[in-house]
Design a protein around this motif. Structure first.
Motif, PDB file in Angstrom:
ATOM      1  N   GLN A   1       4.337  13.226   0.089  1.00  0.00           N
ATOM      2  CA  GLN A   1       5.573  13.144  -0.782  1.00  0.00           C
ATOM      3  C   GLN A   1       6.149  11.506  -0.749  1.00  0.00           C
ATOM      4  OE1 GLN A   1       7.526  15.570   2.435  1.00  0.00           O
ATOM      5  NE2 GLN A   1       8.132  16.947   0.570  1.00  0.00           N
ATOM      6  N   TRP A   2       5.560  10.560  -0.070  1.00  0.00           N
ATOM      7  CA  TRP A   2       5.653   9.467  -0.017  1.00  0.00           C
ATOM      8  C   TRP A   2       5.592   8.417  -1.416  1.00  0.00           C
ATOM      9  CZ3 TRP A   2       3.054   7.863   5.167  1.00  0.00           C
ATOM     10  CH2 TRP A   2       3.376   8.618   6.367  1.00  0.00           C
ATOM     11  N   SER A   3       6.450   7.461  -1.395  1.00  0.00           N
ATOM     12  CA  SER A   3       6.253   6.736  -2.523  1.00  0.00           C
ATOM     13  C   SER A   3       5.076   5.650  -2.608  1.00  0.00           C
ATOM     14  CB  SER A   3       7.616   6.032  -2.888  1.00  0.00           C
ATOM     15  OG  SER A   3       7.906   5.075  -1.674  1.00  0.00           O
ATOM     16  N   PRO A   4       4.687   5.019  -3.486  1.00  0.00           N
ATOM     17  CA  PRO A   4       3.661   4.103  -3.394  1.00  0.00           C
ATOM     18  C   PRO A   4       4.045   3.056  -2.297  1.00  0.00           C
ATOM     19  CG  PRO A   4       4.088   4.809  -5.761  1.00  0.00           C
ATOM     20  CD  PRO A   4       5.029   5.620  -4.964  1.00  0.00           C
ATOM     21  N   SER A   5       5.120   2.530  -2.596  1.00  0.00           N
ATOM     22  CA  SER A   5       5.448   1.465  -1.569  1.00  0.00           C
ATOM     23  C   SER A   5       5.419   1.721  -0.096  1.00  0.00           C
ATOM     24  CB  SER A   5       7.090   1.136  -1.739  1.00  0.00           C
ATOM     25  OG  SER A   5       7.770   2.416  -1.582  1.00  0.00           O
ATOM     26  N   LEU A   6       5.288   3.060   0.321  1.00  0.00           N
ATOM     27  CA  LEU A   6       5.027   3.512   1.769  1.00  0.00           C
ATOM     28  C   LEU A   6       3.678   4.039   1.838  1.00  0.00           C
ATOM     29  CD1 LEU A   6       6.102   3.771   4.356  1.00  0.00           C
ATOM     30  CD2 LEU A   6       6.879   6.210   3.660  1.00  0.00           C
ATOM     31  N   LEU A   7       3.018   4.569   0.637  1.00  0.00           N
ATOM     32  CA  LEU A   7       1.644   4.910   0.805  1.00  0.00           C
ATOM     33  C   LEU A   7       0.827   3.761   1.220  1.00  0.00           C
ATOM     34  CD1 LEU A   7       0.957   7.554  -1.943  1.00  0.00           C
ATOM     35  CD2 LEU A   7       0.668   7.793   0.487  1.00  0.00           C
ATOM     36  N   ALA A   8       1.102   2.445   0.525  1.00  0.00           N
ATOM     37  CA  ALA A   8       0.445   1.162   0.654  1.00  0.00           C
ATOM     38  C   ALA A   8       0.237   0.933   2.409  1.00  0.00           C
ATOM     39  CB  ALA A   8       0.699   0.123  -0.218  1.00  0.00           C
ATOM     40  N   PRO A   9       1.345   0.975   3.017  1.00  0.00           N
ATOM     41  CA  PRO A   9       1.280   0.627   4.389  1.00  0.00           C
ATOM     42  C   PRO A   9       0.541   1.604   4.995  1.00  0.00           C
ATOM     43  CG  PRO A   9       3.558   0.203   3.682  1.00  0.00           C
ATOM     44  CD  PRO A   9       2.659   0.803   2.354  1.00  0.00           C
ATOM     45  N   TYR A  10       0.629   2.637   4.878  1.00  0.00           N
ATOM     46  CA  TYR A  10      -0.134   4.100   5.578  1.00  0.00           C
ATOM     47  C   TYR A  10      -1.676   3.730   5.554  1.00  0.00           C
ATOM     48  CZ  TYR A  10      -1.414   8.661   6.710  1.00  0.00           C
ATOM     49  OH  TYR A  10      -1.925   9.780   7.175  1.00  0.00           O
ATOM     50  N   HIS A  11      -1.995   3.182   4.365  1.00  0.00           N
ATOM     51  CA  HIS A  11      -3.454   3.431   4.018  1.00  0.00           C
ATOM     52  C   HIS A  11      -4.127   1.689   4.414  1.00  0.00           C
ATOM     53  CE1 HIS A  11      -4.119   7.268   2.611  1.00  0.00           C
ATOM     54  NE2 HIS A  11      -3.109   7.193   1.822  1.00  0.00           N
ATOM     55  N   ALA A  12      -3.011   1.091   4.943  1.00  0.00           N
ATOM     56  CA  ALA A  12      -3.505  -0.523   5.313  1.00  0.00           C
ATOM     57  C   ALA A  12      -4.629  -0.487   6.607  1.00  0.00           C
ATOM     58  CB  ALA A  12      -2.142  -1.063   6.166  1.00  0.00           C
ATOM     59  N   ARG A  13      -5.073  -1.611   6.885  1.00  0.00           N
ATOM     60  CA  ARG A  13      -6.246  -1.752   7.590  1.00  0.00           C
ATOM     61  C   ARG A  13      -5.812  -1.554   9.090  1.00  0.00           C
ATOM     62  NH1 ARG A  13     -11.113  -4.122   7.129  1.00  0.00           N
ATOM     63  NH2 ARG A  13     -10.574  -5.012   4.924  1.00  0.00           N
TER      64      ARG A  13
END
Length: 345
Positions: A80-92
């Motif tokens: 349900q997350w927006s791309p602006s939160l998905l990017a941090p979630y999939h960070a290194r």
């Protein structure tokens, strides 16, 4: 371009879905917030006061802000997350995630995150530079919980904060649920809304790291951010960052540009286009903060000088005389008298 134009964001649609799962209809939220229902059906942009009104209405419908925070965040899932939160979630790792969160959060929220690492601690100060009224406690809770939950979901570990500082007084709700989540002391009535983490946790790798997905998300997010920065004024953003950095000494344009993710030359050009300069904004920020600090009787003049980044009290006195035509002590006394004695009609 005006400073007002940057204070417009789109309320994330994911929140409406989460509220429905908790039995709260978005229509009821907007009615209580006294905002038009068209916000649900049109890609409308709202200001920070509108944003605060929405979260205050959600808080009242949930009942207890502390318990409501846990309900909302536990209901949320990455799908349900927006791309602006998905990017941090999939960070290194956690550090990379927090930096990405700080950078891309401005695409969908008016709050700003100021991250600083020192020794064994990492502090994240949360502020809303476009509205002087305090943020609803529920919104502050959710922002902090999301920051820690990001690390826990990404790493797969139970992470504890070192300290949670909140500007509002102790609420009547069940604060124990928040203390249990953060696993640390909570201070109420603090000068800032601030979450302190253990620096050792920042190097923990994310099990959700996805380089291929980031290659898709990041260019699109950077393009959106670049368009936003070029379409909006950054004057207020610069002033907010300057004010937060003043106690550490006089900020320079290089450090401010770095936080904004641009070069010194680009920042200078953008400020020139808006009819100002870094030197002018530094002076304005100091003057505004000086008036704010001097209005607090618990701070002595020496402390105010330090909080404004001056090396000695005399330098502050000289600057204040240029701004107000009076000494800090006299100005403070006059302001206190004006607040006590009503004006004669």
């Amino acid at each position: 371009m005006t400073a007002h134009s940057i204070n417009r964001i789109k309320f994330p649609t994911a929140w409406w879905a989460l509220l429905r799962q908790l039995g709260i209809e978005p229509f009821d939220v907007l009615r209580k917030a006294q905002l038009p229902l068209s916000i649900l059906t049109e890609p409308a942009e709202i200001t920070t006061p509108n944003y605060f009104s929405i979260w205050q209405a959600i808080s009242e419908l949930l009942g207890d802000p502390a318990t409501g925070t846990i309900k909302l965040t536990s209901t949320s899932v990455p799908a349900q997350w927006s791309p602006s939160l998905l990017a941090p979630y999939h960070a290194r790792n956690y550090r990379d995630a927090l930096l990405r969160m700080s950078r891309y959060k401005q695409l969908c929220s008016p709050e700003r995150l100021h991250i600083a690492e020192e020794g064994e601690t990492c502090t994240i100060q949360i502020g809303w530079p476009y509205f002087e009224q305090p943020a609803p406690p529920l919104l502050v809770y959710i922002t902090m919980v999301t920051l820690l939950e990001l690390g826990q979901q990404g790493t797969g570990y139970r992470l504890n904060a070192r300290l949670v500082e909140l500007t509002h007084p102790i609420p009547a709700g069940k604060v124990e649920v928040l203390k249990e989540f953060f696993g640390c002391e909570m201070k109420f009535g603090a000068p800032h809304n601030r979450l302190t983490l253990n620096s050792s946790d920042l190097d923990r790798p994310f099990r959700s790291y996805n380089a291929e997905l980031l290659e898709i998300l990041i260019p699109a997010l950077e393009d959106s951010l670049d368009k936003q920065l070029h379409n909006n004024s950054i004057t207020e953003s610069v002033k907010w960052i300057v004010k937060k950095n003043l106690p550490a000494g006089r900020p320079d344009i290089h450090s401010i540009a770095n936080e904004l993710g641009m070069s010194d030359r680009t920042l200078q050009r953008r400020l020139t286009e808006e009819g100002t300069s870094f030197k002018q904004l530094l002076t304005e920020s100091r003057r505004e903060q000086a008036r704010t600090f001097l209005s607090d009787p618990s701070l002595d003049i020496k402390e105010v000088a330090f909080l404004l980044g001056y090396e000695d009290q005399n330098s502050f006195y000289r600057a204040f005389r240029l701004w107000e035509g009076d000494t800090p002590s006299n100005w403070r006394s006059e302001q206190q008298m004006n607040s006590i004695i009503p004006p004669i009609n």
